[in-house]
Design a protein around this motif. Structure first.
Motif, PDB file in Angstrom:
ATOM      1  N   GLU A 125       7.692  31.189  -4.488  1.00  0.00           N
ATOM      2  CA  GLU A 125       8.558  32.215  -3.906  1.00  0.00           C
ATOM      3  C   GLU A 125       8.316  32.357  -2.413  1.00  0.00           C
ATOM      4  O   GLU A 125       9.254  32.550  -1.625  1.00  0.00           O
ATOM      5  CB  GLU A 125       8.332  33.558  -4.605  1.00  0.00           C
ATOM      6  N   ARG A 126       7.049  32.269  -1.985  1.00  0.00           N
ATOM      7  CA  ARG A 126       6.731  32.340  -0.566  1.00  0.00           C
ATOM      8  C   ARG A 126       7.274  31.115   0.172  1.00  0.00           C
ATOM      9  O   ARG A 126       7.784  31.229   1.301  1.00  0.00           O
ATOM     10  CB  ARG A 126       5.215  32.431  -0.377  1.00  0.00           C
ATOM     11  N   GLN A 127       7.189  29.952  -0.469  1.00  0.00           N
ATOM     12  CA  GLN A 127       7.746  28.745   0.144  1.00  0.00           C
ATOM     13  C   GLN A 127       9.263  28.866   0.303  1.00  0.00           C
ATOM     14  O   GLN A 127       9.822  28.385   1.289  1.00  0.00           O
ATOM     15  CB  GLN A 127       7.403  27.509  -0.702  1.00  0.00           C
ATOM     16  N   ALA A 128       9.910  29.512  -0.667  1.00  0.00           N
ATOM     17  CA  ALA A 128      11.347  29.721  -0.549  1.00  0.00           C
ATOM     18  C   ALA A 128      11.676  30.612   0.640  1.00  0.00           C
ATOM     19  O   ALA A 128      12.650  30.366   1.376  1.00  0.00           O
ATOM     20  CB  ALA A 128      11.895  30.340  -1.838  1.00  0.00           C
ATOM     21  N   SER A 129      10.867  31.651   0.863  1.00  0.00           N
ATOM     22  CA  SER A 129      11.077  32.528   2.017  1.00  0.00           C
ATOM     23  C   SER A 129      10.881  31.765   3.325  1.00  0.00           C
ATOM     24  O   SER A 129      11.670  31.900   4.276  1.00  0.00           O
ATOM     25  CB  SER A 129      10.110  33.713   1.945  1.00  0.00           C
ATOM     26  N   PHE A 165      11.258  28.638   3.660  1.00  0.00           N
ATOM     27  CA  PHE A 165      12.351  27.672   3.722  1.00  0.00           C
ATOM     28  C   PHE A 165      13.550  28.275   4.454  1.00  0.00           C
ATOM     29  O   PHE A 165      14.114  27.662   5.375  1.00  0.00           O
ATOM     30  CB  PHE A 165      12.732  27.252   2.301  1.00  0.00           C
ATOM     31  N   TYR A 166      13.965  29.495   4.046  1.00  0.00           N
ATOM     32  CA  TYR A 166      15.108  30.130   4.708  1.00  0.00           C
ATOM     33  C   TYR A 166      14.803  30.478   6.161  1.00  0.00           C
ATOM     34  O   TYR A 166      15.673  30.378   7.033  1.00  0.00           O
ATOM     35  CB  TYR A 166      15.524  31.376   3.929  1.00  0.00           C
ATOM     36  N   ASP A 167      13.561  30.866   6.425  1.00  0.00           N
ATOM     37  CA  ASP A 167      13.169  31.149   7.803  1.00  0.00           C
ATOM     38  C   ASP A 167      13.259  29.886   8.653  1.00  0.00           C
ATOM     39  O   ASP A 167      13.734  29.920   9.800  1.00  0.00           O
ATOM     40  CB  ASP A 167      11.749  31.722   7.826  1.00  0.00           C
ATOM     41  N   ALA A 168      12.826  28.759   8.093  1.00  0.00           N
ATOM     42  CA  ALA A 168      12.894  27.490   8.826  1.00  0.00           C
ATOM     43  C   ALA A 168      14.340  27.064   9.056  1.00  0.00           C
ATOM     44  O   ALA A 168      14.666  26.478  10.102  1.00  0.00           O
ATOM     45  CB  ALA A 168      12.132  26.411   8.065  1.00  0.00           C
ATOM     46  N   LEU A 169      15.216  27.348   8.079  1.00  0.00           N
ATOM     47  CA  LEU A 169      16.632  27.023   8.273  1.00  0.00           C
ATOM     48  C   LEU A 169      17.209  27.778   9.466  1.00  0.00           C
ATOM     49  O   LEU A 169      17.969  27.207  10.275  1.00  0.00           O
ATOM     50  CB  LEU A 169      17.429  27.365   7.008  1.00  0.00           C
ATOM     51  N   GLN A 170      16.850  29.072   9.611  1.00  0.00           N
ATOM     52  CA  GLN A 170      17.328  29.863  10.746  1.00  0.00           C
ATOM     53  C   GLN A 170      16.778  29.312  12.053  1.00  0.00           C
ATOM     54  O   GLN A 170      17.501  29.206  13.054  1.00  0.00           O
ATOM     55  CB  GLN A 170      16.917  31.330  10.562  1.00  0.00           C
ATOM     56  N   ARG A 171      15.508  28.944  12.067  1.00  0.00           N
ATOM     57  CA  ARG A 171      14.923  28.382  13.293  1.00  0.00           C
ATOM     58  C   ARG A 171      15.569  27.054  13.659  1.00  0.00           C
ATOM     59  O   ARG A 171      15.798  26.764  14.831  1.00  0.00           O
ATOM     60  CB  ARG A 171      13.416  28.177  13.100  1.00  0.00           C
ATOM     61  N   ALA A 222       7.056  22.164  -0.477  1.00  0.00           N
ATOM     62  CA  ALA A 222       7.098  21.570  -1.822  1.00  0.00           C
ATOM     63  C   ALA A 222       6.410  20.221  -1.858  1.00  0.00           C
ATOM     64  O   ALA A 222       6.901  19.267  -2.475  1.00  0.00           O
ATOM     65  CB  ALA A 222       8.542  21.449  -2.309  1.00  0.00           C
ATOM     66  N   ALA A 223       5.260  20.134  -1.189  1.00  0.00           N
ATOM     67  CA  ALA A 223       4.505  18.883  -1.212  1.00  0.00           C
ATOM     68  C   ALA A 223       3.897  18.673  -2.593  1.00  0.00           C
ATOM     69  O   ALA A 223       3.295  19.591  -3.149  1.00  0.00           O
ATOM     70  CB  ALA A 223       3.417  18.913  -0.150  1.00  0.00           C
ATOM     71  N   PRO A 224       4.028  17.485  -3.183  1.00  0.00           N
ATOM     72  CA  PRO A 224       3.451  17.251  -4.512  1.00  0.00           C
ATOM     73  C   PRO A 224       1.927  17.198  -4.453  1.00  0.00           C
ATOM     74  O   PRO A 224       1.345  16.715  -3.477  1.00  0.00           O
ATOM     75  CB  PRO A 224       4.043  15.904  -4.925  1.00  0.00           C
ATOM     76  N   GLN A 225       1.276  17.697  -5.506  1.00  0.00           N
ATOM     77  CA  GLN A 225      -0.175  17.684  -5.551  1.00  0.00           C
ATOM     78  C   GLN A 225      -0.723  16.332  -5.978  1.00  0.00           C
ATOM     79  O   GLN A 225      -1.866  16.005  -5.670  1.00  0.00           O
ATOM     80  CB  GLN A 225      -0.669  18.766  -6.522  1.00  0.00           C
ATOM     81  N   ILE A 282      14.663  29.148  -4.613  1.00  0.00           N
ATOM     82  CA  ILE A 282      15.689  29.351  -3.594  1.00  0.00           C
ATOM     83  C   ILE A 282      16.926  30.006  -4.205  1.00  0.00           C
ATOM     84  O   ILE A 282      17.536  30.909  -3.627  1.00  0.00           O
ATOM     85  CB  ILE A 282      16.038  27.999  -2.934  1.00  0.00           C
ATOM     86  N   ASP A 283      17.303  29.565  -5.394  1.00  0.00           N
ATOM     87  CA  ASP A 283      18.475  30.132  -6.053  1.00  0.00           C
ATOM     88  C   ASP A 283      18.246  31.601  -6.437  1.00  0.00           C
ATOM     89  O   ASP A 283      19.170  32.409  -6.384  1.00  0.00           O
ATOM     90  CB  ASP A 283      18.794  29.302  -7.291  1.00  0.00           C
ATOM     91  N   ARG A 284      17.009  31.955  -6.791  1.00  0.00           N
ATOM     92  CA  ARG A 284      16.708  33.336  -7.175  1.00  0.00           C
ATOM     93  C   ARG A 284      16.628  34.265  -5.976  1.00  0.00           C
ATOM     94  O   ARG A 284      16.996  35.428  -6.059  1.00  0.00           O
ATOM     95  CB  ARG A 284      15.368  33.402  -7.940  1.00  0.00           C
ATOM     96  N   HIS A 285      16.126  33.745  -4.841  1.00  0.00           N
ATOM     97  CA  HIS A 285      15.828  34.600  -3.693  1.00  0.00           C
ATOM     98  C   HIS A 285      16.722  34.292  -2.501  1.00  0.00           C
ATOM     99  O   HIS A 285      16.321  34.484  -1.357  1.00  0.00           O
ATOM    100  CB  HIS A 285      14.365  34.432  -3.285  1.00  0.00           C
ATOM    101  N   ARG A 286      17.936  33.791  -2.788  1.00  0.00           N
ATOM    102  CA  ARG A 286      18.842  33.460  -1.684  1.00  0.00           C
ATOM    103  C   ARG A 286      19.244  34.741  -0.950  1.00  0.00           C
ATOM    104  O   ARG A 286      19.720  35.695  -1.581  1.00  0.00           O
ATOM    105  CB  ARG A 286      20.096  32.768  -2.213  1.00  0.00           C
ATOM    106  N   PRO A 287      19.097  34.776   0.386  1.00  0.00           N
ATOM    107  CA  PRO A 287      19.494  35.970   1.161  1.00  0.00           C
ATOM    108  C   PRO A 287      20.999  36.194   1.060  1.00  0.00           C
ATOM    109  O   PRO A 287      21.792  35.259   1.000  1.00  0.00           O
ATOM    110  CB  PRO A 287      19.069  35.627   2.591  1.00  0.00           C
TER     111      PRO A 287
END
Length: 387
Positions: free
Chosen positions: A317-321, A323-329, A343-346, A364-369
């Motif tokens: 969920e934090r990565q999704a947040s 993600f959207y912040d990076a899209l704006q930047r 989303a780097a694989p382990q 991303i689908d759950r927390h889309r602004p």
């Protein structure tokens, strides 16, 4: 008794079409050629049976004779095929016996038909005239051979099933059960009945024209279930994999759509609306893998705009947040100094990579602004900001 006959004919038609389609793809497979020939012979024989009632005034006993001749050749081929699997060293000598035996049975049927008065010929076993010796002899010869053929074929199929460890084991055992059902439930009772008509002038087993036909349909159905089991099992596995791939493909859309809006050049083809995408049925695995690669390419393009380091301990969920912040930047064209991979694989491997992408896409689908509205008009066009 029209319904059981139609059921048998439909089962044979499906099997014949399926085997022909397999043979088109694998024309060099010798065993498949024999199996396909057997399936086509059964379909032809049962088609002739269906024409008996419709053409009996015009063609008389010819369709019934044709049906029996074809079935005898079918079982001769089937026994030879199974013999080559169970006892390959004796197939030559045993094959000669099977061919001669089948020819003798067919010659007997032809002789009986040609020497029997047309009005005395029975058009089907269900309305046979038991008082006519020629009619009784016709059905006695045909059913007597079928007793041998189904019993021998069932025995060979059962032994062949015991000699294999693959999934063909169950297939052969089911096919053997179908042949034995035809033998014990139909051909043996009919042989006993016709023997009583011919030798004693009376019925030894009452009602055989009524109850043997449904048992014959059941036996043929079981036989074709056994023949078709490996292919049906493969088809079910392929269908399950297709459904799983399609489900993943659609789950990746929120992530892929957001990245394609910002970095149109990552998409090989222009984006389509979800309603149209729902009708994509072919090449699903290729589409899925292409979407995975495009999502990873988009995240690589987005990584310079992520404001904080990301590792496996950060919740999705934090990565999704982020993600959207990076899209704006990225829209403002202001990269940060550090580079982080969302989303780097382990672990190594594509499966681990796709699982991370799927988790991120769902988050991303759950927390889309609410203010985020992707514009896909330029997807598939060169991205001028990346030049």
């Amino acid at each position: 008794m029209l319904l059981p006959n139609i059921a048998m004919w439909a089962a044979s038609a499906i099997a014949a079409i399926w085997k022909i389609s397999q043979l088109v793809r694998l024309p060099q497979d010798k065993d498949l050629r024999v199996v396909t020939a057997c399936a086509v012979l059964v379909f032809t024989a049962l088609s002739a049976q269906l024409t008996v009632g419709a053409t009996r005034e015009q063609l008389g006993q010819l369709p019934k004779l044709l049906q029996n001749v074809i079935l005898i050749f079918f079982f001769a081929l089937l026994i030879l095929l199974l013999q080559s699997v169970v006892h390959p060293l004796t197939v030559r000598s045993r094959g000669l016996f099977e061919v001669v035996f089948a020819l003798l049975a067919n010659v007997g049927l032809v002789v009986i038909v040609t020497t029997t008065a047309p009005g005395a010929r029975g058009y089907s076993y269900e309305n046979v005239d038991a008082s006519r010796p020629g009619v009784a002899a016709f059905y006695l010869v045909g059913n007597a051979y079928m007793v041998y053929a189904t019993l021998r074929g069932g025995q060979l199929a059962w032994v062949a099933g015991g000699q294999t460890e693959s999934r063909a084991r169950l297939s052969l055992r089911v096919a053997a059960a179908g042949l034995l059902t035809c033998c014990l439930g139909t051909h043996l009772p009919r042989t006993i009945t016709t023997s009583g008509w011919l030798l004693l002038g009376r019925t030894l087993l009452p009602g055989t024209p009524v109850w043997t036909t449904p048992l014959l349909a059941i036996g043929i159905g079981i036989f074709f279930m056994g023949v078709g089991y490996p292919g049906a099992r493969t088809a079910i596995i392929k269908a399950r994999l297709w459904l799983e791939t399609r489900h993943r493909y659609r789950q990746l859309r929120p992530l892929w759509q957001a990245l394609c809006e910002r970095f149109p050049s990552i998409a090989l083809f222009p984006c389509e609306k979800p309603i149209r995408e729902a009708f994509h049925l072919r090449h699903m695995r290729l589409r899925y893998y292409r979407r995975v690669i495009e999502c990873r390419d988009g995240l690589v393009c987005l990584s310079p705009y992520v404001t904080e380091p990301i590792n496996s301990t950060i919740p999705t969920e934090r990565q999704a947040s982020l993600f959207y912040d990076a899209l704006q930047r990225s829209a403002n064209g202001v990269p940060v100094s550090s580079v982080s991979t969302i989303a780097a694989p382990q672990t190594a491997g594509m499966e681990a990579d796709t699982q991370e992408l799927l988790s991120l896409s769902r988050a991303i689908d759950r927390h889309r602004p609410h203010q985020y509205r992707p514009d896909l008009t330029n997807v598939g066009q060169p991205d001028r900001d990346l030049r």
